[in-house]
Enzyme design. Structure first.
Site, PDB file in Angstrom:
ATOM      1  N   GLN A 150       0.064   5.762   8.224  1.00  0.00           N
ATOM      2  CA  GLN A 150       0.360   6.408   9.142  1.00  0.00           C
ATOM      3  C   GLN A 150       1.757   6.002   9.783  1.00  0.00           C
ATOM      4  OE1 GLN A 150      -0.056   9.345  10.469  1.00  0.00           O
ATOM      5  NE2 GLN A 150       1.586   9.026  12.024  1.00  0.00           N
ATOM      6  N   GLY A 279      -4.588  14.123  14.824  1.00  0.00           N
ATOM      7  CA  GLY A 279      -5.198  15.352  14.207  1.00  0.00           C
ATOM      8  C   GLY A 279      -4.755  15.657  12.946  1.00  0.00           C
ATOM      9  N   GLY A 280      -3.433  15.385  12.819  1.00  0.00           N
ATOM     10  CA  GLY A 280      -2.678  15.747  11.647  1.00  0.00           C
ATOM     11  C   GLY A 280      -1.275  15.095  11.440  1.00  0.00           C
ATOM     12  N   MET A 281      -0.807  15.071  10.364  1.00  0.00           N
ATOM     13  CA  MET A 281       0.475  14.201  10.204  1.00  0.00           C
ATOM     14  C   MET A 281       1.158  15.019   9.064  1.00  0.00           C
ATOM     15  SD  MET A 281       2.906  12.015  11.123  1.00  0.00           S
ATOM     16  CE  MET A 281       4.258  12.119  10.588  1.00  0.00           C
ATOM     17  N   GLU A 282       2.498  15.544   9.346  1.00  0.00           N
ATOM     18  CA  GLU A 282       3.267  16.530   8.611  1.00  0.00           C
ATOM     19  C   GLU A 282       3.805  16.044   7.455  1.00  0.00           C
ATOM     20  OE1 GLU A 282       3.595  15.668  11.602  1.00  0.00           O
ATOM     21  OE2 GLU A 282       5.876  15.552  12.220  1.00  0.00           O
ATOM     22  N   ASN A 283       3.374  14.883   6.946  1.00  0.00           N
ATOM     23  CA  ASN A 283       4.048  14.205   5.717  1.00  0.00           C
ATOM     24  C   ASN A 283       4.270  15.275   4.457  1.00  0.00           C
ATOM     25  OD1 ASN A 283       3.342  11.765   6.811  1.00  0.00           O
ATOM     26  ND2 ASN A 283       1.288  11.650   6.045  1.00  0.00           N
ATOM     27  N   HIS A 306       0.009  24.076  12.687  1.00  0.00           N
ATOM     28  CA  HIS A 306       1.071  23.016  13.272  1.00  0.00           C
ATOM     29  C   HIS A 306       1.617  22.237  12.303  1.00  0.00           C
ATOM     30  CE1 HIS A 306       2.518  20.646  16.619  1.00  0.00           C
ATOM     31  NE2 HIS A 306       2.193  19.529  15.656  1.00  0.00           N
ATOM     32  N   GLU A 307       1.063  21.612  11.395  1.00  0.00           N
ATOM     33  CA  GLU A 307       1.448  20.533  10.300  1.00  0.00           C
ATOM     34  C   GLU A 307       2.298  21.386   9.485  1.00  0.00           C
ATOM     35  OE1 GLU A 307       1.185  17.830  11.718  1.00  0.00           O
ATOM     36  OE2 GLU A 307      -0.597  18.288  12.714  1.00  0.00           O
ATOM     37  N   HIS A 310       5.764  22.151  10.787  1.00  0.00           N
ATOM     38  CA  HIS A 310       6.710  20.963  10.560  1.00  0.00           C
ATOM     39  C   HIS A 310       7.562  21.172   9.504  1.00  0.00           C
ATOM     40  CE1 HIS A 310       6.063  18.482  14.355  1.00  0.00           C
ATOM     41  NE2 HIS A 310       4.721  18.532  13.918  1.00  0.00           N
ATOM     42  N   GLU A 329       8.338  18.394  18.036  1.00  0.00           N
ATOM     43  CA  GLU A 329       6.988  18.854  18.651  1.00  0.00           C
ATOM     44  C   GLU A 329       6.985  19.982  19.394  1.00  0.00           C
ATOM     45  OE1 GLU A 329       4.639  17.661  16.842  1.00  0.00           O
ATOM     46  OE2 GLU A 329       5.279  15.734  16.264  1.00  0.00           O
ATOM     47  N   ASP A 384       6.825   6.092  23.276  1.00  0.00           N
ATOM     48  CA  ASP A 384       5.429   6.534  23.420  1.00  0.00           C
ATOM     49  C   ASP A 384       5.478   7.425  24.547  1.00  0.00           C
ATOM     50  OD1 ASP A 384       5.799   4.560  25.446  1.00  0.00           O
ATOM     51  OD2 ASP A 384       3.674   4.343  25.659  1.00  0.00           O
ATOM     52  N   TYR A 392       5.271  18.286  23.533  1.00  0.00           N
ATOM     53  CA  TYR A 392       4.696  19.390  22.883  1.00  0.00           C
ATOM     54  C   TYR A 392       4.659  20.654  23.598  1.00  0.00           C
ATOM     55  CZ  TYR A 392       2.759  15.891  19.581  1.00  0.00           C
ATOM     56  OH  TYR A 392       2.514  15.005  18.579  1.00  0.00           O
ATOM     57  N   ARG A 566     -10.254   9.116  15.839  1.00  0.00           N
ATOM     58  CA  ARG A 566      -9.127   9.892  16.233  1.00  0.00           C
ATOM     59  C   ARG A 566      -8.799   9.760  17.589  1.00  0.00           C
ATOM     60  NH1 ARG A 566      -8.728  16.560  15.975  1.00  0.00           N
ATOM     61  NH2 ARG A 566      -6.539  16.782  16.957  1.00  0.00           N
TER      62      ARG A 566
HETATM   63 ZN    ZN Z   1       3.568  17.893  15.477  1.00  0.00          ZN
END
Ligand code: ZN
Length: 618
Positions: A150, A279-283, A306-307, A310, A329, A384, A392, A566
């Site tokens: 991540q 939740g998710g990561m837009e790799n 959402h992902e 991105h 975001e 952060d 968002y 999570r």
């Molecule tokens: Zn996002």
């Protein structure tokens, strides 16, 4: 990325001297830029480390430059050499600075001769902040170990030495070796039919920022969900995941209709073990996703919307620094809503927009003034803080306001043009505004003043006239919640049989912070919320029940906390327990059991909650 941003952490204080470049990176792109990464990795499960060789292709921007400065964290460097155009290598002198708690170790490589390429031979640390290593026992199928990365925000540097700033984009090739039977995937086109021979090659031909560098490896099966999409997951999870995400192709087609072609080729999803901290990561090409959205009724697939979104906002146009992260975001949350609306109807999209707006309204006043701004003053805010629900939810609210003022047709055309104009670039808020002014605000005069735009982007709070969607179903829930709390409606008489996940979330979100114990007991008796398999509902239910003093829910809450790593679904329960000495002691016991299965980021977050609570109670 999708997580409850208020729970992000790992404060990145900004060294003022670094402000000329990205303050969260030691890189000096005004001297030299990495344009391509040639990565070679061996995955060593027993030692929980990657043995790596990163060869960086360089574009020297300053003819006077004397060194190449890279970001690293906890890397063991074995050797650094220059690679000439003829392939000949020459050792290079380098200095690895002491570890900064936030930024890691600055790696300065002496390069007065401006080599075309520099190669770093290194190994990662078992505690690398950007990697999680799971034993077979910690996976769903318990046969093989699992590892995944991540990298967002600044964790790529813990597994690859590079210029770890979203302002710098590069293409990459990778050659990865792993034990037989382990499948390796990366944020590049993947081949579902690749034999499990432990030898994988990847090629990402689009320039991406470092935080989109990603790798996953384990007992991973693949199942097609469409002509250009597949789901990857542990064998026992893959069928369920393929069913939950069967609308993926429809989502891609919907987004394409709105914003132009999907430019990345394949769109696959890797479902990770429940310890995945987000939740998710837009790799790129391979979204990484939490299994907590596999609830069986597709009610949480807006995560995929959402992902996928991105792929336009974030991966195609990238925020140039973490301060500008709302460009990723906020735009993505808006696009996510449009995909949800097209596929699942306006009522659901409106419910999700209202959930996010109401949560923001509740939280924003308590934030420091600078953190309430979409584009904060970079000197006063850490990464952060930028990654908060302001990015968002205020960001998407601003875009919904623009849509409402300018009309959907003109705003859609504008956004499509924006994505084309800045495709494959990293931009600042100010570059976005410079484009917005002539192409939307001044093109259609009288719809929104520039002062209003400035108030949204640089102002605190939420503009008073910010439009909220109507949701008759949420209005009915507000009414029933009020009557239930007032004692005029029994828990069993709530009209909740047909409530979807979002409606339960809304009902629970707006209960008092510490509801009367008797009310929680009545709710549980009528609706059996304790033990729910739906973690979104569980997180809200347990936090309120714990706050109400309902000790009967403690064991089930503990089970939820141990099972799910999570951040957004687990840390609120630690916070709820930490409010009383007895609860805090219990939370510490739970953490002792859960810790080994948590991602380093989750461990860090929980330890900080416990430490803070202990300090407050002494
Ligand atoms: Zn996002």
């Amino acid at each position: 990325m999708r997580f409850l941003p208020a729970l992000a952490f790992g404060t990145l204080m900004l060294p003022l001297a670094a402000l000329a470049n990205d303050p969260n990176s030691y890189a000096q792109p005004d001297q030299v830029r990495v344009t391509h990464l040639d990565l070679s990795l061996n995955i060593d499960f027993p030692h929980k480390q990657l043995d790596g060789q990163a060869t960086l292709k360089l574009d020297w921007t300053n003819p006077q430059a004397q060194s190449l400065v890279l970001d690293t964290r906890d890397l063991k460097i074995a050797k650094i050499e220059a690679v000439g155009r003829d392939g000949k290598t020459t050792p290079l002198k380098y200095a690895l600075a002491p570890r900064d708690k936030v930024l890691g170790s600055k790696l300065t490589i002496a390069t007065p001769k401006h080599p075309a390429q520099v190669r770093i031979v290194y190994t990662t640390s078992p505690g690398a902040s950007g990697l999680q290593w799971l034993t077979p026992a910690q996976t769903a199928d318990k046969k093989l170990p699992f590892m995944f990365s991540q990298s967002e925000s600044i964790h790529a540097r813990s597994w690859v030495p590079l210029q770890d700033s979203p302002a710098i984009r590069f293409t990459y090739d990778a050659h990865v070796t792993a034990p037989k039977d382990i499948r390796v995937v990366m944020s590049a086109p993947n081949d579902a039919k690749h034999p499990l021979d432990g030898d994988y090659r990847f090629n990402q031909t689009h320039p991406i920022p470092s935080y989109l560098l990603a790798i996953g490896a384990g007992d991973i099966a693949a199942k097609e969900t469409g002509p250009r999409s597949a789901v990857y997951a542990e064998p026992s999870v893959v069928a369920k995941a393929a069913h939950e995400f069967e609308d993926t192709e429809k989502m891609i087609a919907t987004a394409e209709q709105l914003y132009g072609p999907y430019r990345w080729g394949r769109y696959d999803i890797l479902v990770l073990p429940p310890s995945f901290p987000y939740g998710g990561m837009e790799n790129p090409n391979m979204t990484f996703a939490t299994p907590t959205v596999l609830v069986g009724d597709k009610s949480l697939v807006s995560l995929v919307a959402h992902e996928l979104a991105h792929s336009w906002s974030g991966n195609l146009i990238t925020a140039a620094s973490w301060r500008d992260i709302w460009l990723n975001e906020g735009f993505t949350t808006y696009v996510q809503g449009r995909i949800t609306e097209a596929l699942y109807g306006k009522p659901l999209a409106d419910e999700e927009a209202l959930l996010s707006a109401r949560a923001l309204q509740k939280d924003i006043a308590a934030m420091p003034a600078n953190a309430q701004k979409l584009a904060p003053d970079p000197r006063g805010v850490g990464a952060d803080d930028s990654l908060s629900d302001v990015a968002y939810d205020k960001g998407s609210w601003f875009l919904r306001t623009l849509e409402q003022r300018f009309g959907r047709a003109d705003f859609d055309a504008y956004l499509k043009g924006y994505f084309d104009h800045f495709a494959f670039q990293s931009i600042t808020t100010e570059q976005m505004l410079d484009y917005l002014k002539p192409n939307l605000i001044e093109k259609y005069p009288g719809k929104m003043s520039w002062d209003e735009v400035q108030a949204w982007v640089y102002g605190t709070g939420i503009p008073k006239d910010a439009p909220l969607p109507d949701s008759p179903r949420f209005d009915a829930i507000d009414k029933q919640r009020g009557e239930f709390l007032a004692g005029t409606l029994a828990a069993a008489k709530l009209d909740a049989k047909g409530w979807n996940t979002q409606e339960w979330m809304y009902f629970l979100d707006r209960l008092p912070d510490a509801p009367p114990l008797a009310k929680m007991q009545q709710l549980d008796a009528a609706w059996h919320l304790t033990g729910t398999p739906n973690a979104e509902i569980g997180m809200r239910w347990y936090s309120h029940a714990i706050a109400a003093g309902d000790k009967a829910v403690w064991p089930a809450a503990a089970e939820h906390m141990i099972r799910i790593g999570r951040l957004y679904l687990t840390t609120p329960l630690y916070k709820a327990f930490a409010k009383t000495p007895e609860g805090l002691a219990y939370a510490e016991q739970v953490y002792a059991k859960a810790k080994a299965g948590y991602h380093p980021l989750t461990q860090q977050a929980v330890e900080s909650i416990i430490a803070k609570a202990k300090k407050a109670q002494h």
